[in-house]
Design a protein around this motif. Structure first.
Motif, PDB file in Angstrom:
ATOM      1  N   CYS A  30       0.654 -20.929 -22.151  1.00 57.42           N
ATOM      2  CA  CYS A  30       0.753 -20.218 -22.279  1.00 57.42           C
ATOM      3  C   CYS A  30       1.338 -19.750 -23.567  1.00 57.42           C
ATOM      4  O   CYS A  30       0.724 -18.752 -24.469  1.00 57.42           O
ATOM      5  CB  CYS A  30       0.250 -19.026 -20.947  1.00 57.42           C
ATOM      6  N   LYS A  32       1.983 -21.027 -26.447  1.00 54.06           N
ATOM      7  CA  LYS A  32       1.369 -21.521 -27.140  1.00 54.06           C
ATOM      8  C   LYS A  32      -0.116 -21.007 -27.860  1.00 54.06           C
ATOM      9  O   LYS A  32      -0.096 -20.500 -28.865  1.00 54.06           O
ATOM     10  CB  LYS A  32       0.935 -23.226 -26.955  1.00 54.06           C
ATOM     11  N   ALA A  33      -0.564 -21.009 -26.538  1.00 53.26           N
ATOM     12  CA  ALA A  33      -1.489 -19.618 -27.024  1.00 53.26           C
ATOM     13  C   ALA A  33      -1.201 -18.771 -27.573  1.00 53.26           C
ATOM     14  O   ALA A  33      -1.586 -17.621 -28.463  1.00 53.26           O
ATOM     15  CB  ALA A  33      -2.292 -19.458 -25.502  1.00 53.26           C
ATOM     16  N   PHE A  34      -0.006 -18.049 -26.569  1.00 46.48           N
ATOM     17  CA  PHE A  34       0.397 -16.267 -27.586  1.00 46.48           C
ATOM     18  C   PHE A  34       0.061 -16.378 -28.991  1.00 46.48           C
ATOM     19  O   PHE A  34       0.365 -15.286 -29.834  1.00 46.48           O
ATOM     20  CB  PHE A  34       1.227 -15.837 -26.716  1.00 46.48           C
ATOM     21  N   TRP A  36      -0.413 -18.045 -30.658  1.00 47.55           N
ATOM     22  CA  TRP A  36      -1.429 -19.048 -32.353  1.00 47.55           C
ATOM     23  C   TRP A  36      -2.108 -17.860 -32.307  1.00 47.55           C
ATOM     24  O   TRP A  36      -2.452 -17.368 -32.937  1.00 47.55           O
ATOM     25  CB  TRP A  36      -2.525 -19.969 -31.486  1.00 47.55           C
ATOM     26  N   PHE A  37      -2.837 -16.898 -30.915  1.00 44.01           N
ATOM     27  CA  PHE A  37      -3.046 -15.879 -31.205  1.00 44.01           C
ATOM     28  C   PHE A  37      -2.364 -15.066 -32.198  1.00 44.01           C
ATOM     29  O   PHE A  37      -3.338 -13.491 -32.878  1.00 44.01           O
ATOM     30  CB  PHE A  37      -2.793 -15.157 -29.868  1.00 44.01           C
ATOM     31  N   PHE A  38      -0.569 -14.654 -32.470  1.00 47.69           N
ATOM     32  CA  PHE A  38      -0.090 -13.644 -32.514  1.00 47.69           C
ATOM     33  C   PHE A  38      -0.385 -14.243 -33.940  1.00 47.69           C
ATOM     34  O   PHE A  38      -0.728 -13.482 -35.094  1.00 47.69           O
ATOM     35  CB  PHE A  38       1.298 -14.074 -32.368  1.00 47.69           C
ATOM     36  N   ILE A  40      -3.238 -15.699 -36.044  1.00 50.06           N
ATOM     37  CA  ILE A  40      -4.293 -15.525 -35.867  1.00 50.06           C
ATOM     38  C   ILE A  40      -4.462 -14.114 -37.049  1.00 50.06           C
ATOM     39  O   ILE A  40      -5.159 -14.192 -37.608  1.00 50.06           O
ATOM     40  CB  ILE A  40      -5.312 -15.965 -35.524  1.00 50.06           C
ATOM     41  N   SER A  41      -4.029 -13.563 -35.269  1.00 50.79           N
ATOM     42  CA  SER A  41      -4.307 -11.579 -35.353  1.00 50.79           C
ATOM     43  C   SER A  41      -3.035 -11.785 -37.131  1.00 50.79           C
ATOM     44  O   SER A  41      -4.095 -10.889 -37.606  1.00 50.79           O
ATOM     45  CB  SER A  41      -3.849 -11.412 -34.785  1.00 50.79           C
ATOM     46  N   ARG A 149      -9.385  -4.557 -23.291  1.00 53.18           N
ATOM     47  CA  ARG A 149      -9.544  -4.167 -24.663  1.00 53.18           C
ATOM     48  C   ARG A 149      -9.101  -3.142 -25.057  1.00 53.18           C
ATOM     49  O   ARG A 149      -8.770  -3.464 -26.674  1.00 53.18           O
ATOM     50  CB  ARG A 149     -11.496  -4.180 -24.494  1.00 53.18           C
ATOM     51  N   LEU A 152      -5.637  -4.583 -26.517  1.00 52.65           N
ATOM     52  CA  LEU A 152      -5.716  -5.280 -28.040  1.00 52.65           C
ATOM     53  C   LEU A 152      -6.158  -4.102 -28.831  1.00 52.65           C
ATOM     54  O   LEU A 152      -5.142  -4.871 -29.857  1.00 52.65           O
ATOM     55  CB  LEU A 152      -6.763  -6.423 -27.140  1.00 52.65           C
ATOM     56  N   TYR A 155      -2.316  -3.230 -29.209  1.00 52.89           N
ATOM     57  CA  TYR A 155      -1.779  -3.770 -29.821  1.00 52.89           C
ATOM     58  C   TYR A 155      -2.424  -3.993 -31.928  1.00 52.89           C
ATOM     59  O   TYR A 155      -1.399  -4.217 -32.930  1.00 52.89           O
ATOM     60  CB  TYR A 155      -1.930  -5.473 -30.008  1.00 52.89           C
TER      61      TYR A 155
END
Length: 247
Positions: A30, A32-34, A36-38, A40-41, A149, A152, A155
């Motif tokens: 979780c 790592k996923a967060f 990576w998402f941060f 990339i975004s 949604r 996000l 965010y």
């Protein structure tokens, strides 16, 4: 003769250790996923501060809808810098969609409260989304009303307010939003509805485009219904009270 005692293996300890190990793996995944998402975004938000947005998720969705309906997939979208978009249109969308755009930090909590109260009473009202929120949704997300949604959207709204600023948000907004069936952005809309460039829109023409934004595939900016004509007149009246736009 001494009897050798054998110790019993604690079989209960293994499942606990395995559970703890599995829990740690889930937590690591979780995190790592967060991250990576941060990353990339943040990359795409920074990229689109300088680079025109080539397409949006809504454009792809509309294209699939047209294909499924047996229609020709139309997507007219011509990016132009903000200085080539009439200030009349900038004022019109502020008057129509977000009267406090220049002063809020991405969210109009007063409008959100009114929308919530109206929805509780069963009435229909525009959702209270600001231009910043609409831009975040159009560029980075899909359509819908789920809590995921909306979370996000909040965010990305914070990110673009911090990184882009108001002028860039307005530029991306006016170049990306749906302004007709298969029509995206001010330039394509101006050519489609009025046969002219976005730079030369009059106050009433700009109000015509702004008036249909709540439902651009249902309403028409020209040869409009009485309802849209009333919206145009109201938007023009509000535009008169908006001074020179300073981002």
């Amino acid at each position: 003769m001494a009897v050798k005692k054998t110790s019993k293996t604690n079989t209960k300890a293994k499942p606990k250790e395995e559970n703890r190990s599995f829990g740690k793996k889930v937590i690591r995944f979780c995190v790592k996923a967060f991250l990576w998402f941060f990353a990339i975004s943040l990359f795409f938000v920074i990229l689109f501060k300088f680079v025109p947005v080539p397409f949006t998720p809504l454009m792809a969705i509309r294209g699939m809808e047209h294909k499924q309906g047996g229609k020709e997939a139309v997507c007219k979208h011509d990016w132009v810098p903000l200085e080539d978009i009439s200030e009349n249109l900038q004022k019109a969308v502020i008057a129509s969609e977000d009267g406090t755009f220049l002063s809020h930090n991405g969210f109009d909590f007063g409008a959100m409260q009114k929308a919530f109260s109206s929805n509780q009473k069963g009435r229909k009202l525009k959702g209270g989304s600001t231009i910043s929120q609409q831009t975040a949704k159009n560029v980075f997300l899909w359509q819908g009303r789920s809590y995921l949604r909306k979370g996000l959207e909040a965010y990305f709204t914070v990110l673009i307010e911090l990184i882009w600023g108001k002028e860039r948000i307005m530029e991306v907004y006016l170049n990306s939003i749906e302004m007709g069936d298969g029509i995206y952005g001010a330039q394509a809309a101006s050519e489609y509805w009025y046969g002219k460039s976005a730079k030369n829109l009059s106050k009433y023409e700009a109000a015509g485009i702004a008036a249909i934004l709540p439902s651009p595939r249902r309403f028409k900016a020209t040869n409009s219904s009485a309802y849209i004509n009333r919206r145009k007149d109201k938007i023009v009246r509000v535009m008169r009270h908006i001074g020179k736009i300073e981002y």
